[in-house]
Design a protein around this motif. Sequence first.
Motif, PDB file in Angstrom:
ATOM      1  N   THR C 284       0.715  -1.081   0.176  1.00 35.24           N
ATOM      2  CA  THR C 284      -0.099  -0.020  -0.106  1.00 35.24           C
ATOM      3  C   THR C 284       0.894   1.036  -0.014  1.00 35.24           C
ATOM      4  O   THR C 284       0.196   2.360  -0.157  1.00 35.24           O
ATOM      5  N   PRO C 360       0.959   2.638  -4.747  1.00 34.57           N
ATOM      6  CA  PRO C 360       0.749   1.336  -4.951  1.00 34.57           C
ATOM      7  C   PRO C 360      -0.844   0.584  -4.982  1.00 34.57           C
ATOM      8  O   PRO C 360      -1.142  -0.233  -5.769  1.00 34.57           O
ATOM      9  N   ILE C 361      -1.574   1.541  -4.290  1.00 39.08           N
ATOM     10  CA  ILE C 361      -3.034   1.152  -4.164  1.00 39.08           C
ATOM     11  C   ILE C 361      -3.443   1.368  -5.405  1.00 39.08           C
ATOM     12  O   ILE C 361      -4.249   0.574  -5.872  1.00 39.08           O
ATOM     13  N   PHE C 362      -3.382   2.545  -6.194  1.00 43.86           N
ATOM     14  CA  PHE C 362      -3.928   2.671  -7.469  1.00 43.86           C
ATOM     15  C   PHE C 362      -3.361   2.190  -8.584  1.00 43.86           C
ATOM     16  O   PHE C 362      -3.854   1.748  -9.528  1.00 43.86           O
ATOM     17  N   ALA C 364      -2.115  -0.917  -8.244  1.00 39.72           N
ATOM     18  CA  ALA C 364      -3.067  -2.252  -8.234  1.00 39.72           C
ATOM     19  C   ALA C 364      -4.316  -2.283  -8.698  1.00 39.72           C
ATOM     20  O   ALA C 364      -4.720  -3.298  -9.475  1.00 39.72           O
ATOM     21  N   LEU C 365      -4.963  -1.218  -8.671  1.00 41.91           N
ATOM     22  CA  LEU C 365      -6.278  -1.111  -9.185  1.00 41.91           C
ATOM     23  C   LEU C 365      -6.579  -0.246 -10.454  1.00 41.91           C
ATOM     24  O   LEU C 365      -7.606  -0.247 -10.917  1.00 41.91           O
TER      25      LEU C 365
END
Lengths: 374, 374, 374, 374
Positions: C284, C360-362, C364-365
């Motif tokens: 994250t 990394p959240i964005f 990954a999505l």
Amino acid sequence: MTTDLTPSPVRLHAVAGKGQPEPTPELEQLYRGFEQELLVPLWTQIGDLMPRQPQSKAVPHLWRWDRLKALAAQAGAIVPVGRGGERRAIALANPALGGRPFATPTLWAAIQYLMPGEDAPEHRHTQHAFRFVVEGEGVWTVVNGDAVRMSRGDFLPQAGWNWHAHHNAATEPMAWIDGLDIPFSYYTESQFFEVGREKLPPAERTTAERSYSERLWGHPGLRPVSMVQAQPATPLLAYRWVDTDRALADQLALEDEGQAGTLSPGHAAVRFTNPTTGADVLPTMRTEMHRVRAGGATRVQREVGSSVFQVFDGSGTVTVGERTWQVARGDLFVVPSWQPFSAQASAAGALDLFRFSDAPIFEALHSHRVQVTV
Amino acid sequence: MTTDLTPSPVRLHAVAGKGQPEPTPELEQLYRGFEQELLVPLWTQIGDLMPRQPQSKAVPHLWRWDRLKALAAQAGAIVPVGRGGERRAIALANPALGGRPFATPTLWAAIQYLMPGEDAPEHRHTQHAFRFVVEGEGVWTVVNGDAVRMSRGDFLPQAGWNWHAHHNAATEPMAWIDGLDIPFSYYTESQFFEVGREKLPPAERTTAERSYSERLWGHPGLRPVSMVQAQPATPLLAYRWVDTDRALADQLALEDEGQAGTLSPGHAAVRFTNPTTGADVLPTMRTEMHRVRAGGATRVQREVGSSVFQVFDGSGTVTVGERTWQVARGDLFVVPSWQPFSAQASAAGALDLFRFSDAPIFEALHSHRVQVTV
Amino acid sequence: MTTDLTPSPVRLHAVAGKGQPEPTPELEQLYRGFEQELLVPLWTQIGDLMPRQPQSKAVPHLWRWDRLKALAAQAGAIVPVGRGGERRAIALANPALGGRPFATPTLWAAIQYLMPGEDAPEHRHTQHAFRFVVEGEGVWTVVNGDAVRMSRGDFLPQAGWNWHAHHNAATEPMAWIDGLDIPFSYYTESQFFEVGREKLPPAERTTAERSYSERLWGHPGLRPVSMVQAQPATPLLAYRWVDTDRALADQLALEDEGQAGTLSPGHAAVRFTNPTTGADVLPTMRTEMHRVRAGGATRVQREVGSSVFQVFDGSGTVTVGERTWQVARGDLFVVPSWQPFSAQASAAGALDLFRFSDAPIFEALHSHRVQVTV
Amino acid sequence: MTTDLTPSPVRLHAVAGKGQPEPTPELEQLYRGFEQELLVPLWTQIGDLMPRQPQSKAVPHLWRWDRLKALAAQAGAIVPVGRGGERRAIALANPALGGRPFATPTLWAAIQYLMPGEDAPEHRHTQHAFRFVVEGEGVWTVVNGDAVRMSRGDFLPQAGWNWHAHHNAATEPMAWIDGLDIPFSYYTESQFFEVGREKLPPAERTTAERSYSERLWGHPGLRPVSMVQAQPATPLLAYRWVDTDRALADQLALEDEGQAGTLSPGHAAVRFTNPTTGADVLPTMRTEMHRVRAGGATRVQREVGSSVFQVFDGSGTVTVGERTWQVARGDLFVVPSWQPFSAQASAAGALDLFRFSDAPIFEALHSHRVQVTV
């Protein structure tokens, strides 16, 4: 290590050419040393080993379906099917691969033939396999206890290491095509094999219209919540002709409406995929069905790796490298690595071609290349 | 930085408890210093911020379909649809989320309502969306020029940043459910929005039975060779009820035959997936249809992240945390993070539940957990 | 469901604007119905919920290191460290986030302070964390029994759900920065927490120069054959300043030699990565060290998601949105989502900036966006 | 297709065995038909093609370093290096592979030899390669303009399709080992080759201690923010002995302290990896360094695919299948597919073994198997 009594298999000869050493007595002495120590210099081999582009040992070749079918029927009459031989499968041997049963350096393609009531015994192997049915029906392929019927146009993938057997429940003999990665497994020495039960129980010699696998996995875009892990090969054991045919027809209709979808004008194509990943059905083999509109043609394309085609329907002309053939239903031909391929449908109707290749191997290893030349 | 004229929003109070400092004058002075410098100590917050397990701010709640529908119809009469408001969509507001239009902390669920002949204007946004139709038909969702009809039971995913509009071509109003990741995008501040064309051309207000997307992607296990790249969201714009229903029926029939397939005894479930990857249709939302056999029940399960359910058909009882409701067609309810959920179908017939959740977010970040408690 | 005695939290007011309904008595009645049924229409919310581009609730803000340090030292004198409060950590509270201890909507940044001989008790939580040391040394972070020393410039990632404690083995107090994804876990309600042993055994209060993790994983490009599975977060528990500094110096030297390497002219940057995947150290949080050459500047860039920076060394000017600050060692500031950021180093020397973000959240999505505007 | 004038290469003979047909005149006639049509039945081939487990055509074999080195030096005196022959590389020819320059069915291993001042001309090829230096120093491998020095213990990977040349800047000849996937590319027919510049400019005949690639990528756990995309092969062009040696020593020291790290008791091992993915340095070849403690031994292991080992240091005993050898520095030996391998270090000191194998091919295709038998 030089005490082996067997003579060295290495044989070296001075070769002429740019960058080559002078053929002096010293060189001859050096080469004898190499032979004794089981050594081979690159400079005598580089042309063969490191060509500018793939130079396939295989050659383009065509096998006529009527001849194959006749010989298979002859085998049906005199060759038993059972443990030991395992299958009445007769493989295409590329004329340039030394008489080995290899259609291409990586692919096995065979006609398999089963007489009414016959059983091909259960076994499993790490080689990946599929069946494709150019004509007939009535045979069941039983995979891990799931009986899958086979009919014209159906494509049945068979991932490695699954138990499987065949049973002809009909009153007629049936022939179909087996594709496997046997040559690849053979060269890379990665194969395992086990024999299974001697006889399948009656429950697995079934007459259900749809296999378990189709009832679980045969719904577009839907997967069982009980089975959500990605799998390296497809769990769907049959891709039915009704679906494949409709998908091809849809692409051509979309093209007529000005929408995207075909691979090139007049050339529809679908790939059989693993619903758990969207990737190829099998880790080592790509399988596709192509339809060229009546009077239409594919582009000219070459790619790394080899393919085997079977004409599923229609007639037309195919060109592979410097060979051109008129083809009809059931005919099989090979496209060696980096050889240009194209197909033209006759004016009378569409040309449907089933194709399988070794492309997933190269894609997995980041060495795939495709070149559209026209 | 301490020269801002606005008073600090930080307010600190000494709290009692293990590991907490004595409420001395020195502590008060320290806290005033923290407030001035916009600082908050962990020790006053840890219970709320770092609970032993997820403690959702949201609560279980149920919305009755008849009340929603009636209010939506009332809105249909007096609220226009057009640029600015963009959609006649009425969102579920979880009672514990401060009156915000958030069904759960991450998920938006709304009833959208369109009068005969009306158009909802074209726009696009990075929020992912879908439509699910619990009743009615006649509306077209037009996605990048591809008109997709909507009918009872259909599921229509709508990946972020695709142009889309709606048009009611029927003579009756139509209502359906919109699901989006609006709250997640809102909290994480990652959203973009653009308005599109003011009016769709006649060719996109179509009456075709199947959308282009279905003709390209709606064939089980087959994909166009012209489109073989993996895509982060599904290119298939409609998952039809006929397929979903059959897949659920097949699972229960397989169970009757002693075969694997159901999620637990009497509980069939399918997930809507992206045919290019086999993963969830949308990067942030999981969508599934569940069927509990007449008289049967699901297991009791809790998982990280929240879900919204809509009863598609049948009736029964659902339990979420400490709440239990009798439910009927169209009713919507939420399951907050880590709250146990179970459902029982009435004896009269199967209970069909549509579900969506934020599970893909947690799976992508390796923080998903599921616990089956019974 | 409307029988709850608590008044509805929904409050609706007619709003003026394009596409908005007339504020008639009927509309008021409709809104009262919505309130009663816990419904909120999109058309009153769309401007806030679906902006053209991210409009962060957070604002740019700067915290001065000397003020933070002084307050932390004051806390050291009067606030105990122990079970319950768990840590003497004091978090940055973005002035526009309602006094919550959130530096940005997704990120927690705190100064942690440990007196000589003190222990912060062992616990574990699913929130990912790291420590970054702007000054001092002498504290050991003990992760699953592996004692990792902390010194100026060191970066210590701490993946979720690993047991950890801190021990100050020195004769001076020590302060450092903790970064966690607490706000993200809080909003998405995905966090778990457990307390560990009350006291670490002597063997874990160690004085070894290198931790076990560094001895296993701290060799460039090498990994233990005994541990070849990919891991979602890094197994390497310390990234030492000597390596980071050298990597940055190397990039600038390469630039001087005309070679590629820097992010933009005069701007070197390295990312801390997970050696088992090459991806970010934590699922994250992205963490990086940047160096701007004396007198040089970064480009102006904005991206989806938020960042926290700490000045590690040097001085200069940073601009975030409409705010500009002179910064010096230890100062911390936040860059809200989609706010332009740039930094200029003073002429006196290079400016070293430690940065962490939620990128990394964005990624990954599939919703990450970056825009370089100058 | 049967009109080719060339005689068919297919030769069929009835074979005895379970499941085999009776050798009747009809069978002979059938076989002649098969031969004419270029067909080969499975039942005559299955034992060879589909064994119970891999039956390598290759055999275990050992090459003594002193003999190789002496012959290479002899070649240095009389064989030029230049365009055409390209390299003074002398390959190991497995005695059971027909005199071809293949150490195993998939792997090429050669000693390359360069005289003082000599240049090996620039070229590129899709075959992946590496160099490993068992002794000496002074040669530069220039990869895309980046000069990389070579010294004892260094490992230099060379991903396919990168330009590269060698230059001996020292006053002594230098020998090293080249490993390539030439046999694999050859069988699968996937290789491309291009010649490069005839002469490197002076700037690329450099004397820098560290290559550009090391300055960008040689820092543990750090990557340039300017280069964050995953790459199929490593961008780091040298893995230095100082790092490898320390990593092995660390593992054994950890074992002494009761910590995990070694592969099995007394057996340390590190794998060379791609820092952008954490996977093997090259898509087709795994490369590792192993250290067996003085007096210690590895477990007995067999795996799918083949390996080549070189003794880097120490002495001991190695067992491959039914062969056992005493080995010393520089000796090379091959482990064919599925042959058990083990090594014992002499009591005098540790045994360091460099190893490369084709395992990534099988892992990418989901067909890798490893079995630890003792």
